[in-house]
Scaffold this motif. Structure first.
Motif, short mmCIF file in Angstrom:
data_model
loop_
_atom_site.label_atom_id
_atom_site.label_comp_id
_atom_site.label_asym_id
_atom_site.label_seq_id
_atom_site.Cartn_x
_atom_site.Cartn_y
_atom_site.Cartn_z
N CYS A 1 -1.73 9.66 2.56
CA CYS A 1 -3.17 9.66 2.30
C CYS A 1 -3.90 10.48 3.37
CB CYS A 1 -3.73 8.25 2.37
SG CYS A 1 -2.86 7.08 1.35
N SER B 1 -7.25 3.34 11.04
CA SER B 1 -7.69 2.42 9.97
C SER B 1 -6.80 1.19 9.83
CB SER B 1 -7.85 3.12 8.62
OG SER B 1 -7.31 4.39 8.60
N THR C 1 0.85 -1.20 0.00
CA THR C 1 0.00 0.00 0.00
C THR C 1 0.88 1.24 0.00
OG1 THR C 1 -0.04 -0.02 2.41
CG2 THR C 1 -1.86 -1.12 1.31
N VAL D 1 -8.56 4.86 4.60
CA VAL D 1 -9.40 3.67 4.78
C VAL D 1 -9.31 2.78 3.55
CG1 VAL D 1 -11.77 2.87 5.22
CG2 VAL D 1 -10.96 4.99 6.27
N ARG D 2 -9.45 3.41 2.36
CA ARG D 2 -9.41 2.65 1.10
C ARG D 2 -8.03 2.06 0.85
NH1 ARG D 2 -10.75 6.50 -3.01
NH2 ARG D 2 -11.81 7.72 -1.41
N ASN D 3 -7.00 2.84 1.14
CA ASN D 3 -5.62 2.42 0.89
C ASN D 3 -5.27 1.12 1.61
OD1 ASN D 3 -2.87 2.81 -0.05
ND2 ASN D 3 -2.36 3.48 2.01
N GLN E 1 -10.65 9.58 4.10
CA GLN E 1 -11.23 8.39 3.49
C GLN E 1 -10.23 7.58 2.67
OE1 GLN E 1 -14.13 6.58 3.62
NE2 GLN E 1 -14.30 7.84 5.46
N MET E 2 -9.23 8.29 2.11
CA MET E 2 -8.22 7.61 1.30
C MET E 2 -7.44 6.59 2.13
SD MET E 2 -6.22 10.01 -1.35
CE MET E 2 -4.79 8.96 -1.60
N LYS F 1 -7.49 -1.05 3.05
CA LYS F 1 -8.56 -2.06 3.08
C LYS F 1 -8.09 -3.41 2.52
CE LYS F 1 -13.54 -2.22 2.50
NZ LYS F 1 -13.78 -2.50 3.90
N ASN F 2 -8.40 -4.45 3.25
CA ASN F 2 -8.07 -5.83 2.84
C ASN F 2 -6.59 -6.04 2.51
OD1 ASN F 2 -10.80 -6.44 3.11
ND2 ASN F 2 -11.20 -5.83 1.00
N GLU G 1 -8.18 -2.67 10.39
CA GLU G 1 -8.06 -3.72 9.38
C GLU G 1 -7.41 -4.97 9.98
OE1 GLU G 1 -9.04 -4.17 6.09
OE2 GLU G 1 -10.31 -2.45 6.56
N GLN H 1 0.62 5.38 4.67
CA GLN H 1 -0.61 6.05 5.13
C GLN H 1 -0.42 7.57 5.29
OE1 GLN H 1 -3.26 4.21 4.53
NE2 GLN H 1 -4.12 3.89 6.57
#
Ligand SMILES: [Zn+2]
Ligand SMILES: [Zn+2]
Length: 238
Positions: free
Chosen positions: A174, A211, A168, A180-182, A177-178, A184-185, A215, A171
């Motif tokens: 970012c 975040s 990724t 969180v998306r960055n 919200q970015m 994710k999973n 995760e 962080q």
């Protein structure tokens, strides 16, 4: 013998303040001046998420946790506010190979985790780095913190069950919200059978929006963990 080696090391490589680099006496990690500028998180704070509460409050939880806000963590704890005063010490530890300070920062984690040790914990898990990041940085700062914290608490560390399988962006690059998306999973549990019914403490240096830790907690819960706590040296608090 070990003491002798340590004395020699102190003569040739004297301990330096983790924040300003000044030579210091003893093993406090910081010079007196830097220490006085660090803002510690102290009671009263929310028993669940660890967020400080206004002084004089006698309630046990913050308004969000009282509402039963779905929390993946049993508890979240941190030792200091992450601000312009504590930032240099974290960055020096992380990026300037000041790894000898893991011992000192682990003592902070131990203090911050008081409630966690009281409730009981079975295993410490560092927030993992992706393999390519680990190669460039040479060490995982969270794993070092776990190693030192384990020496104090006697709680074992599991370095391999939680893995970061997806690379990724850092962080810090970012926002909102970015983040969180960055992330994710990005994590997987490789050996779920090892973690089943375990009370896990996830360790990291800083909690910013939470975040990354969320995760981690998500996959650890799915793997059958009994509970997950988050313990960090510093935390961003508004
Ligand atoms: Zn200093
Ligand atoms: Zn709370």
């Amino acid at each position: 013998m070990l003491k002798f080696i340590k004395c020699l090391a102190d003569i040739f490589l004297p301990p330096r303040c983790l924040r300003c680099g000044k030579i210091i006496q003893g093993e406090n990690g910081l010079c007196d001046e830097c220490f006085s500028q660090i803002k510690f998180i102290s009671a009263p704070y929310c028993q669940t998420c660890g967020h400080p509460l206004p002084s004089g409050k006698t309630v046990a939880q913050c308004p969000l946790c009282v509402q039963g806000n779905k929390n993946l963590f049993r508890m979240q704890r941190s030792r200091v506010y992450y601000d312009e005063n504590s930032r240099p010490l974290i960055l020096n530890f992380k990026f300037h190979d000041r790894t000898e300070n893991a011992e000192f920062l682990a003592r902070w984690l131990y203090t911050a985790g008081h409630d966690i040790w009281q409730q009981g914990a079975d295993v410490l898990i560092p927030v993992p780095l992706h393999q390519t990041r680990l190669r460039t940085r040479k060490f995982n700062q969270s794993a070092l913190l776990c190693k030192e914290l384990s020496k104090i608490t006697g709680i074992p560390v599991d370095y391999t069950s939680l893995q970061k399988h997806r690379k990724t962006k850092p962080q810090v690059e970012c926002s909102g919200q970015m983040r969180v998306r960055n992330i994710k999973n990005a994590f997987t549990v490789k050996f779920p059978q090892r973690l089943k019914d375990k009370r896990i403490v996830v360790i990291d240096d800083v909690m910013t929006t939470g975040s990354t830790l969320k995760e981690c907690a998500k996959v650890l819960r799915l793997a059958g963990a009994k509970s997950v706590d988050a313990l960090t040296v510093a935390r961003v608090l508004k």
